[in-house]
Design an enzyme around this catalytic site. Structure first.
Site: not given
Ligand code: UFG
Length: 334
Positions: A11, A32, A35, A81, A124, A149, A153, A199, A292, A294
């Site tokens: 991406y 490779n 994804n 990667a 990140s 993950y 980093k 995401n 969710r 974490g």
């Molecule tokens: N969310 C929802 N519903 C979903 C998916 C996500 O409500 O179906 C919410 C999550 O709870 C969060 C927000 O949308 O509050 C963003 O979630 P993402 O999964 O898109 O992104 P994150 O902030 O959790 O994680 C991203 C990257 C990680 C990185 C992190 C750094 O995916 O690789 O930011 O802060 F480590």
């Protein structure tokens, strides 16, 4: 400049390859296709009007990476990667450590053998861990990640700092990304995860297009203005452009520098989904669900260092991010 881009069909990698080629750089991709899809290489070429050199290669495969350095005089490397799913990393930590650390170490050994001293690394915002207040600034301590993950980093950042201490000629820029969304305006490149997306934006567009039934928004009882989590969303093309600035910095300086790439603005989950509907005119079927595991309540970037050191700031609006994310889905279905 001749630039090796690992993970160049992913991406962020694919958008960065386009920017490099349009800037007149030569691009060699090692990927490779774990994804991503092989047609991304042709798409990069058709947007840029110039083809990258493509090696289907795993960065943990030393012979394959050594061969690339033997066949090209590489000036600098951008290392994308890696495995990147936070939740998955908690289920299969060993695979994450093996893959992400092994690929970084293999690449760095090959760079050392070839005398290549410049690297831009995909880090990140996750390295800031759970204990720092927002906005996150680069001087904050980063030694407590919340998942494997994130730990990879943190560890690779440290490896790069150690190498730059040992070798005064070595140069590394550690780019700490916040939440990239959006897609190339051509609609040819975008975020296309296999399986059910983790995401937010990839999930939103699949609900909007009817591929998934409804979006669950995780939590409305956080201590934030509207109760949903706040993140710093930035356009992937802005992010890609940040890599060119970082590359320029890396080849003209020595040492290791961490730099945030974000907009500095926080947007809640509710606000982002509303912005998507307003800018595309497409409804997103949604419900509020439990938190969710974490998730941190709010994350956004301090942006001063990126501006000062790299002369970079994000330019695109949330509307452009939403519109381009949607355009990619619409174009993909034509
Ligand atoms: N969310 C929802 N519903 C979903 C998916 C996500 O409500 O179906 C919410 C999550 O709870 C969060 C927000 O949308 O509050 C963003 O979630 P993402 O999964 O898109 O992104 P994150 O902030 O959790 O994680 C991203 C990257 C990680 C990185 C992190 C750094 O995916 O690789 O930011 O802060 F480590």
């Amino acid at each position: 400049m001749k630039v090796l881009v690992t993970g160049g069909t992913g991406y962020i990698g694919s958008h960065t390859c386009v920017e490099l080629l349009q800037n007149g750089d030569e691009v060699i991709i090692a990927d490779n296709l774990y994804n991503s899809k092989p047609e991304v290489v042709e798409r990069i070429a058709s947007i840029s009007g110039k083809a990258p050199v493509f090696y289907e290669a795993d960065v943990t495969d030393k012979a394959a990476i050594r061969k690339i350095f033997a066949e090209h005089q590489i000036d600098a490397v951008i290392h994308f990667a890696a495995y990147k799913a936070v939740g998955e990393s908690c289920k299969i930590p060993l695979r994450y450590y093996r893959n992400n650390l092994d690929s970084a170490l293999t690449l760095l050994e090959c760079m050392q053998e070839a005398g290549c001293k410049n690297i831009v690394f995909s880090s990140s915002a996750t390295v800031y861990g759970p204990n720092n207040p927002v906005p996150y600034v680069e001087e904050m301590p980063t030694y407590v990640a919340t998942n494997p993950y994130g730990w990879t980093k943190v560890m690779i950042e440290q490896i790069l700092r150690d190498i730059s201490t040992a070798d005064p000629e070595f140069s590394a820029v550690l780019l700490r990304y916040f939440n990239p969304i959006g897609a190339h305006e051509s609609g040819l490149l975008g975020d296309d995860p296999s399986g059910i997306p983790n995401n937010l934006m990839p999930y939103v567009v699949r609900v909007a297009s009817g591929q998934l039934e409804k979006l669950t928004m995780y939590g409305d009882d956080y201590d934030t203005p509207d109760g949903s989590c706040v993140r710093d969303y930035l356009h992937v093309v802005d992010l890609a452009k940040g890599h060119l600035k970082a590359l320029d910095y890396a080849v003209n300086h020595k040492g290791a520098e961490a730099v945030n790439l974000g907009t500095g603005n926080g947007l809640s989950v509710f606000e982002l989904v509303d912005a998507f509907e307003a800018s595309t005119g497409v409804k997103v079927n949604r419900v509020v669900g439990p938190r969710r595991d974490g998730d941190l309540p709010q994350i956004w970037a301090g942006t001063e260092k990126a501006e000062k050191l790299l002369g970079w700031h994000a330019e695109k609006t949330v509307e452009e991010m939403c519109r381009d994310s949607w355009n990619f889905v619409v174009k993909s279905r034509e």
